[in-house]
Structure formats: C-alpha cells, structure tokens
Design a protein around this motif. Structure first.
Motif, PDB file in Angstrom:
ATOM      1  N   GLY A  18       0.828  -1.194   0.000  1.00  0.00           N
ATOM      2  CA  GLY A  18       0.000   0.000   0.000  1.00  0.00           C
ATOM      3  C   GLY A  18       0.867   1.250   0.000  1.00  0.00           C
ATOM      4  N   MET A  19       0.434   2.257  -0.709  1.00  0.00           N
ATOM      5  CA  MET A  19       1.241   3.463  -0.866  1.00  0.00           C
ATOM      6  C   MET A  19       1.215   4.273   0.421  1.00  0.00           C
ATOM      7  SD  MET A  19       0.117   4.295  -4.780  1.00  0.00           S
ATOM      8  CE  MET A  19       1.015   5.840  -4.862  1.00  0.00           C
ATOM      9  N   GLY A  20       2.401   4.415   1.036  1.00  0.00           N
ATOM     10  CA  GLY A  20       2.509   5.020   2.357  1.00  0.00           C
ATOM     11  C   GLY A  20       2.128   6.483   2.406  1.00  0.00           C
ATOM     12  N   GLY A  21       2.302   7.213   1.291  1.00  0.00           N
ATOM     13  CA  GLY A  21       1.942   8.622   1.285  1.00  0.00           C
ATOM     14  C   GLY A  21       0.464   8.873   1.094  1.00  0.00           C
ATOM     15  N   HIS A  22      -0.311   7.813   0.892  1.00  0.00           N
ATOM     16  CA  HIS A  22      -1.749   7.926   0.695  1.00  0.00           C
ATOM     17  C   HIS A  22      -2.461   7.262   1.868  1.00  0.00           C
ATOM     18  CE1 HIS A  22      -1.598   8.866  -3.818  1.00  0.00           C
ATOM     19  NE2 HIS A  22      -0.346   8.805  -3.395  1.00  0.00           N
ATOM     20  N   GLN A  23      -3.716   7.627   2.066  1.00  0.00           N
ATOM     21  CA  GLN A  23      -4.485   7.037   3.150  1.00  0.00           C
ATOM     22  C   GLN A  23      -4.942   5.620   2.791  1.00  0.00           C
ATOM     23  OE1 GLN A  23      -7.118  10.652   3.092  1.00  0.00           O
ATOM     24  NE2 GLN A  23      -7.042  10.399   5.315  1.00  0.00           N
ATOM     25  N   HIS A  24      -5.044   4.797   3.814  1.00  0.00           N
ATOM     26  CA  HIS A  24      -5.623   3.459   3.701  1.00  0.00           C
ATOM     27  C   HIS A  24      -4.893   2.574   2.685  1.00  0.00           C
ATOM     28  CE1 HIS A  24      -8.914   4.450   6.372  1.00  0.00           C
ATOM     29  NE2 HIS A  24      -9.122   5.557   5.679  1.00  0.00           N
ATOM     30  N   GLY A  25      -3.560   2.658   2.683  1.00  0.00           N
ATOM     31  CA  GLY A  25      -2.783   1.773   1.832  1.00  0.00           C
ATOM     32  C   GLY A  25      -2.991   0.315   2.179  1.00  0.00           C
ATOM     33  N   GLU A  26      -3.240   0.032   3.455  1.00  0.00           N
ATOM     34  CA  GLU A  26      -3.467  -1.354   3.864  1.00  0.00           C
ATOM     35  C   GLU A  26      -4.765  -1.895   3.264  1.00  0.00           C
ATOM     36  OE1 GLU A  26      -5.978   1.030   6.445  1.00  0.00           O
ATOM     37  OE2 GLU A  26      -3.875   1.245   5.834  1.00  0.00           O
ATOM     38  N   MET A  27      -5.758  -1.029   3.096  1.00  0.00           N
ATOM     39  CA  MET A  27      -7.005  -1.443   2.464  1.00  0.00           C
ATOM     40  C   MET A  27      -6.789  -1.712   0.980  1.00  0.00           C
ATOM     41  SD  MET A  27     -10.665   0.596   2.276  1.00  0.00           S
ATOM     42  CE  MET A  27     -10.728   0.739   4.067  1.00  0.00           C
ATOM     43  N   ALA A  28      -5.964  -0.879   0.341  1.00  0.00           N
ATOM     44  CA  ALA A  28      -5.705  -1.051  -1.091  1.00  0.00           C
ATOM     45  C   ALA A  28      -5.008  -2.375  -1.367  1.00  0.00           C
ATOM     46  CB  ALA A  28      -4.858   0.114  -1.608  1.00  0.00           C
ATOM     47  N   SER A  29      -3.973  -2.703  -0.596  1.00  0.00           N
ATOM     48  CA  SER A  29      -3.238  -3.947  -0.850  1.00  0.00           C
ATOM     49  C   SER A  29      -4.087  -5.171  -0.534  1.00  0.00           C
ATOM     50  CB  SER A  29      -1.933  -3.975  -0.046  1.00  0.00           C
ATOM     51  OG  SER A  29      -2.170  -3.852   1.344  1.00  0.00           O
ATOM     52  N   SER A  30      -4.864  -5.125   0.558  1.00  0.00           N
ATOM     53  CA  SER A  30      -5.691  -6.292   0.899  1.00  0.00           C
ATOM     54  C   SER A  30      -6.821  -6.468  -0.118  1.00  0.00           C
ATOM     55  CB  SER A  30      -6.248  -6.165   2.319  1.00  0.00           C
ATOM     56  OG  SER A  30      -7.052  -5.006   2.451  1.00  0.00           O
ATOM     57  N   HIS A  31      -7.446  -5.379  -0.536  1.00  0.00           N
ATOM     58  CA  HIS A  31      -8.528  -5.491  -1.527  1.00  0.00           C
ATOM     59  C   HIS A  31      -7.993  -6.048  -2.843  1.00  0.00           C
ATOM     60  CE1 HIS A  31     -12.302  -4.563  -3.551  1.00  0.00           C
ATOM     61  NE2 HIS A  31     -11.591  -4.021  -4.539  1.00  0.00           N
ATOM     62  N   THR A  32      -6.826  -5.580  -3.250  1.00  0.00           N
ATOM     63  CA  THR A  32      -6.235  -6.049  -4.499  1.00  0.00           C
ATOM     64  C   THR A  32      -5.976  -7.546  -4.458  1.00  0.00           C
ATOM     65  OG1 THR A  32      -5.250  -3.907  -5.017  1.00  0.00           O
ATOM     66  CG2 THR A  32      -4.220  -5.848  -6.004  1.00  0.00           C
ATOM     67  N   LEU A  33      -5.367  -8.033  -3.394  1.00  0.00           N
ATOM     68  CA  LEU A  33      -5.053  -9.460  -3.326  1.00  0.00           C
ATOM     69  C   LEU A  33      -6.298 -10.307  -3.104  1.00  0.00           C
ATOM     70  CD1 LEU A  33      -1.632  -9.650  -1.460  1.00  0.00           C
ATOM     71  CD2 LEU A  33      -2.112  -9.618  -3.906  1.00  0.00           C
ATOM     72  N   GLU A  34      -7.260  -9.789  -2.366  1.00  0.00           N
ATOM     73  CA  GLU A  34      -8.512 -10.536  -2.198  1.00  0.00           C
ATOM     74  C   GLU A  34      -9.228 -10.715  -3.533  1.00  0.00           C
ATOM     75  OE1 GLU A  34     -10.516  -8.145   0.635  1.00  0.00           O
ATOM     76  OE2 GLU A  34      -9.373  -8.903   2.357  1.00  0.00           O
ATOM     77  N   GLN A  35      -9.264  -9.647  -4.334  1.00  0.00           N
ATOM     78  CA  GLN A  35      -9.937  -9.715  -5.626  1.00  0.00           C
ATOM     79  C   GLN A  35      -9.200 -10.630  -6.600  1.00  0.00           C
ATOM     80  OE1 GLN A  35     -13.044  -8.139  -6.514  1.00  0.00           O
ATOM     81  NE2 GLN A  35     -12.994  -8.166  -4.276  1.00  0.00           N
ATOM     82  N   LEU A  36      -7.878 -10.562  -6.594  1.00  0.00           N
ATOM     83  CA  LEU A  36      -7.109 -11.434  -7.485  1.00  0.00           C
ATOM     84  C   LEU A  36      -7.211 -12.894  -7.056  1.00  0.00           C
ATOM     85  CD1 LEU A  36      -3.982  -9.208  -8.130  1.00  0.00           C
ATOM     86  CD2 LEU A  36      -5.798  -9.789  -9.751  1.00  0.00           C
TER      87      LEU A  36
END
Length: 258
Positions: free
Chosen positions: A53-71
């Motif tokens: 997840g991109m550290g300079g943006h909010q909710h990077g942890e949500m972005a990485s988990s959503h991406t891997l869950e969807q894939l």
C-alpha cells in the motif's frame, strides 16, 4: 514442479501500521509468517503475489488487501474463462484500480488509496509474471541473483535523481491508470531456482549483493527470516515483506505448514 514457499510480512521498526500484504494460494499474509507447499503439476490455478500500500496515501493497507482478495477470487474462480490469461489478468487489475478510486471518492480521501503488485500467477496453462509499481520479483539461480521486474518509478523511467525519482508513475488505484506489465514466463522456471518477491521495505534497506548472499541460505524460511532481519537492522524505515519460493520436482502434493 513443486513450490516450497515461505512468506513474512513485518511492520518494520518505524511505521505505525503494516500496509504490505503477501498472497500465496488462498493464504493472505500480513503481520505474520506462513509456509506453504504447492504442486503446480495438478494443473490448477495458483498465485504468489506481493502488494505494498502506498505510504503517502491514506488506507494503503485497504488497497493492498482489496487487491489481493480480488485477485485471489479471480484466480480460484473455476467459472472464469482463462483462454486468454494475460488479457483476463490485465483487465482484472484495471478493474480493481477503478474500484479503489471509487472507494476513495466515497470515503472522501484527500489522496486516493493505491498499491503496488508483483509476482506470479499460474493460470490457463501459463506462468505469468506480473508487475505494477516498485515491489520486485527476483530469481536466484546457480548462486546469482537477477531482478525480473523493473520499478515503475520516475528514477528508472526518466533518470530523475533520488529521492524525487522514487515517485511512482504507475500503480493500482491512486487515481492513476496502471501500466500493467504481464509477461509469459512459461518454461523459464526450473528445479533448483529460488524466487524472491519483496516490497521496497527490503530493497531500500538492503543492497542486491547482500540479498544475493542471504539467499544462499539452504531453507526458504531461514532465508526469508534473514532478509527481514537485515532490513530491520538497517533501520526498518518501512514495512518489510518477502516471499521466498524454492522450485523442485513435482510430487503432486499441497500442504500448509504451521
């Protein structure tokens, strides 16, 4: 071929939360470590991926988990058509990026959430190497380390000096149209090879020469532990996540290690 995989995702020494996530088969790994053995000889789909997840943006942890869950849902959905696996995977990554942007708008974020992606997907009878962003995939073969992916940063594209050059020009989400790099790696992995997937929490802290030396460790779990430990000794300024996977002859088994 058989994969002996060990994944570690660690918060590091400085950050308040962990925005990294690794995916190995059905397992998603954050703030933990997991060993997995999988036989690719059964012809079933499989994935080994890393997202940051991109550290300079909010909710990077949500972005990485959503991406891997969807894939993960895509790869293990037996109803999906994999006659054109590169197109199927690229379309899904683009769709996920759009979803993350819509989520960011709905959450009224100042900067939309985003993440990187790197690693392998086995689907449609092919071995696909995928990369978006600056997390990296390597191969360690015959005692030598070789990077398989190129960082999608201003430094590597335009030779922009660091630290400004560290900025990504491609990622999933973050209001950016991703440049999805997918290569057919079928027939290019062999018994005796060792794969390394990692976030920049490792590569910003540890040089390739040291990574190469630590990958000489016999067992994948020990090699993964040493890499994370070395990044933290160097300061652990970011989350650090690694997946080490050894390739050996197939024996048609799948087991999860405690």
């Amino acid at each position: 071929m058989k994969l002996d995989i060990y994944c570690i995702s660690d918060i590091g020494c400085v950050r308040d939360g962990n925005q990294d996530m690794a995916g190995a088969g059905l397992c998603l790994i954050r703030d933990s470590q997991t060993g997995l053995t999988h036989d690719l000889g059964d012809g079933k789909n499989f994935l080994l991926l890393m997202s940051d997840g991109m550290g300079g943006h909010q909710h990077g942890e949500m972005a990485s988990s959503h991406t891997l869950e969807q894939l993960r849902s895509l790869v293990f959905d037996g109803r999906r058509d994999w006659s054109r696996p590169e197109e199927t995977l690229a379309e899904e990554i683009g769709r996920i990026g759009t979803e993350l942007d819509l989520k960011s708008v709905g959450m009224q974020l100042d900067r939309p959430m985003g993440c990187t992606l790197t690693g392998f997907v086995w689907a449609g009878g092919k071995t696909l190497l995928v990369n978006v962003g600056d997390s990296r995939s390597y191969i360690y073969r015959d005692g030598m380390l070789r990077r398989l992916t190129r960082d999608q940063t201003l430094h590597e594209r335009d030779l922009t000096p660091l630290p400004q050059g560290k900025a990504l020009y491609s990622c999933i989400g973050a209001g950016v149209a991703p440049e999805v790099d997918i290569r057919d790696y079928s027939g290019r992995l062999f018994p005796g090879d060792r794969l390394l997937l990692c976030t920049d929490g490792l590569t910003d802290m540890v040089g390739d020469d040291i990574i190469e030396a630590l990958l000489a460790e016999k067992q994948p779990d020990r090699a993964a532990s040493l890499l994370v430990e070395r990044a933290k000794i160097a300061g652990g300024h970011d989350n650090v996540s690694v997946a080490v996977a050894d390739i050996s002859q197939s024996n048609l088994t799948t087991t999860l290690q405690p």
